[in-house]
Design a protein around this motif. Structure first.
Motif, short mmCIF file in Angstrom:
data_model
loop_
_atom_site.label_atom_id
_atom_site.label_comp_id
_atom_site.label_asym_id
_atom_site.label_seq_id
_atom_site.Cartn_x
_atom_site.Cartn_y
_atom_site.Cartn_z
N SER A 1 4.03 -9.41 4.90
CA SER A 1 5.33 -10.17 4.66
C SER A 1 4.94 -11.65 4.29
CB SER A 1 6.21 -10.06 5.88
OG SER A 1 5.51 -10.45 7.16
N ALA A 2 5.65 -12.31 3.77
CA ALA A 2 5.54 -13.70 3.57
C ALA A 2 4.69 -14.51 4.87
CB ALA A 2 6.85 -14.48 3.22
N ASP A 3 5.38 -14.12 6.02
CA ASP A 3 4.61 -14.49 7.27
C ASP A 3 3.33 -14.22 7.70
OD1 ASP A 3 5.52 -12.21 8.57
OD2 ASP A 3 7.29 -13.21 9.31
N GLY A 4 2.82 -13.27 7.02
CA GLY A 4 1.63 -12.72 7.25
C GLY A 4 1.52 -11.36 7.95
N ASN A 5 2.48 -10.84 8.65
CA ASN A 5 2.45 -9.80 9.34
C ASN A 5 2.73 -8.45 8.42
OD1 ASN A 5 2.76 -11.03 11.96
ND2 ASN A 5 5.07 -11.44 11.40
N ARG A 6 1.90 -7.47 8.69
CA ARG A 6 1.92 -6.09 7.84
C ARG A 6 3.17 -5.38 8.55
NH1 ARG A 6 -0.17 -4.83 3.56
NH2 ARG A 6 -0.58 -2.77 4.14
N VAL A 7 3.91 -4.82 7.74
CA VAL A 7 5.06 -4.22 8.21
C VAL A 7 5.64 -3.06 7.23
CG1 VAL A 7 6.34 -6.29 9.33
CG2 VAL A 7 6.58 -5.79 6.57
N ASP A 8 6.28 -1.99 7.95
CA ASP A 8 6.85 -0.86 7.08
C ASP A 8 7.73 -1.42 6.41
OD1 ASP A 8 4.77 0.71 7.79
OD2 ASP A 8 5.49 1.50 9.55
N VAL A 9 7.98 -1.21 5.29
CA VAL A 9 9.27 -1.69 4.46
C VAL A 9 9.98 -0.29 3.78
CG1 VAL A 9 10.23 -3.14 2.74
CG2 VAL A 9 8.21 -3.91 4.09
N ARG A 10 11.36 -0.22 3.71
CA ARG A 10 11.99 0.54 3.01
C ARG A 10 12.89 -0.06 2.14
NH1 ARG A 10 12.58 5.83 5.49
NH2 ARG A 10 14.80 5.79 5.38
N VAL A 11 13.00 0.56 0.80
CA VAL A 11 13.92 -0.06 -0.34
C VAL A 11 14.91 0.81 -0.60
CG1 VAL A 11 14.12 -1.28 -2.45
CG2 VAL A 11 12.10 -1.80 -0.89
N ASN A 12 16.15 0.60 -0.66
CA ASN A 12 17.25 1.65 -1.22
C ASN A 12 17.21 1.41 -2.65
OD1 ASN A 12 19.75 2.61 -2.09
ND2 ASN A 12 20.78 2.10 -0.02
N ASP B 1 18.49 -3.05 -1.34
CA ASP B 1 18.67 -3.48 -0.04
C ASP B 1 16.99 -3.17 0.69
OD1 ASP B 1 20.85 -4.64 0.04
OD2 ASP B 1 21.81 -2.78 1.19
N ILE B 2 16.53 -4.28 1.33
CA ILE B 2 15.17 -4.10 1.78
C ILE B 2 15.28 -4.12 3.28
CG2 ILE B 2 12.87 -5.31 2.01
CD1 ILE B 2 13.37 -6.66 -0.55
N LYS B 3 14.71 -3.14 3.94
CA LYS B 3 14.79 -3.09 5.44
C LYS B 3 13.10 -3.06 5.87
CE LYS B 3 19.16 -2.26 5.64
NZ LYS B 3 19.88 -3.38 5.75
N ALA B 4 13.08 -3.88 6.80
CA ALA B 4 11.78 -3.92 7.25
C ALA B 4 11.55 -3.54 8.85
CB ALA B 4 11.04 -5.32 7.36
N ASP C 1 0.86 -1.23 0.23
CA ASP C 1 -0.02 0.05 0.02
C ASP C 1 0.69 1.33 -0.05
OD1 ASP C 1 -2.28 -1.73 0.19
OD2 ASP C 1 -1.94 -1.49 2.60
N ASP C 2 0.48 2.30 -0.68
CA ASP C 2 1.15 3.71 -0.72
C ASP C 2 2.58 3.36 -1.05
OD1 ASP C 2 -1.54 4.64 -0.26
OD2 ASP C 2 -1.18 4.13 2.04
N LEU C 3 3.18 2.91 -2.02
CA LEU C 3 4.45 2.90 -2.32
C LEU C 3 5.00 4.21 -2.71
CD1 LEU C 3 7.13 1.12 -2.59
CD2 LEU C 3 6.50 0.72 -5.05
N TRP D 1 12.58 4.22 -1.25
CA TRP D 1 11.13 3.76 -1.46
C TRP D 1 10.44 3.41 -0.03
CZ3 TRP D 1 8.49 4.98 -5.63
CH2 TRP D 1 9.28 5.08 -6.84
N GLU D 2 9.29 3.63 0.47
CA GLU D 2 8.49 3.34 1.40
C GLU D 2 7.35 2.65 1.10
OE1 GLU D 2 8.62 6.46 4.30
OE2 GLU D 2 10.96 6.40 4.22
N THR D 3 6.71 1.57 1.90
CA THR D 3 5.32 1.28 1.72
C THR D 3 5.01 0.32 2.96
OG1 THR D 3 3.89 -0.11 0.20
CG2 THR D 3 6.41 -0.86 0.70
N ASP D 4 3.77 0.06 3.04
CA ASP D 4 3.14 -0.79 4.22
C ASP D 4 2.80 -1.79 3.27
OD1 ASP D 4 3.18 1.11 6.09
OD2 ASP D 4 1.15 1.88 5.52
#
Length: 157
Positions: A75-86, A91-94, A60-62, A69-72
């Motif tokens: 994840s593969a394990d079913g959790n909602r997380v804030d994610v940032r991508v360089n 590089d992905i940082k959750a 949502d909202d990339l 780059w930021e989005t909600d």
């Protein structure tokens, strides 16, 4: 024309060889423009594809904010997380430790490892936990690594 008589013949040959070897390299360096960092940056579709490849869904909202780059996302394990991508290197940082695996992936890994009746699969504190039955009929609790899916610990239940 003045010669380089003060240089010994073997050094003349060495300097001439060096100059001839360096000429094509200098020409190549002058003809290839430097890579523009803005052109090398990941685009929104590329970021979506990368996140999908890594198991993220429902992005949502990339948006591009503060150089990332930021989005909600889910994840593969079913959790909602804030994610940032360089955007430069992908590089992905959750915000929290997430797993590359879903509950069904873990069940499949355990079945392939010889466990049956896998149930109560849960991702907690950065570790997958599941209950199952070993081939000898004993009930066990199994702990798996969130990143690799490898079995870390097995204890009798």
């Amino acid at each position: 024309m003045q010669t380089l008589s003060f240089i010994r013949p073997s050094r003349k040959l060495w300097l001439l060889s060096l100059a001839l070897a360096a000429t094509p390299l200098l020409a190549l360096a002058q003809t290839q423009p430097a890579q523009d960092p803005a052109k090398a940056a990941m685009t929104e579709p590329q970021v979506r594809a990368l996140l999908t490849e890594k198991g993220y869904t429902r992005m949502d909202d990339l948006d591009f904010e503060d150089g990332m780059w930021e989005t909600d996302a889910t994840s593969a394990d079913g959790n909602r997380v804030d994610v940032r991508v360089n955007p430069a290197n992908g590089d992905i940082k959750a915000e929290a430790l997430v797993s590359n695996f879903s509950e069904n992936d873990i069940k499949a890994k355990l079945a392939a490892a010889g466990y049956s009746k896998v149930h109560d699969v849960d991702f907690d504190d950065g570790m997958w936990k599941a209950e199952a039955e070993r081939a000898d009929g004993n009930d066990v609790e199994i702990h798996l690594d969130a990143t690799s899916g490898a079995i870390v610990h097995v204890e009798n239940d």
